[in-house]
Design a protein around this motif. Sequence first.
Motif: not given
Length: 135
Positions: A116-135
């Motif tokens: 959604e945001c095209f930003v790198e997500v943290s190690a837990d897989g949660m986007c810091g911008m929109c909260g989307t869970q990335v697997v």
Amino acid sequence: MKIVSSSDWRDAITFDVPVVVADVVPGEPTRCVGCGPDGELFDRTELWAVKHRHPKHHGGFVRFYCEAHKPAPAPAPAAAIPLKKPRASAPRAERRTASPKPTPVTDRPVRAMCPECFVEVSADGMCGMCGTQVV
């Protein structure tokens, strides 16, 4: 526009060298800076003018001293120390160190990106911008 300081009698005085006040600026009797504002008035032939250096004003400042408070003249400047000759060195091109080359994109580790945001997500897989869970 060029800003310059004005020229006056103080410019003729050498730094840290006592001179008789009557020789540089005539006038009425005045006080010694060392004796303070309650000190006696001295004739200008009995006072010494000393130009001191100032850290923020290149022209310095002048103070009048009686014989008892007159500072010692500044010591003569030390002899200049000869500089060493520069030794022969490698040509400029050879002296330069190689800058690190950037890592090619193909050699970088693949990191998870938020769709959604095209930003790198943290190690837990949660986007810091929109909260989307990335697997």
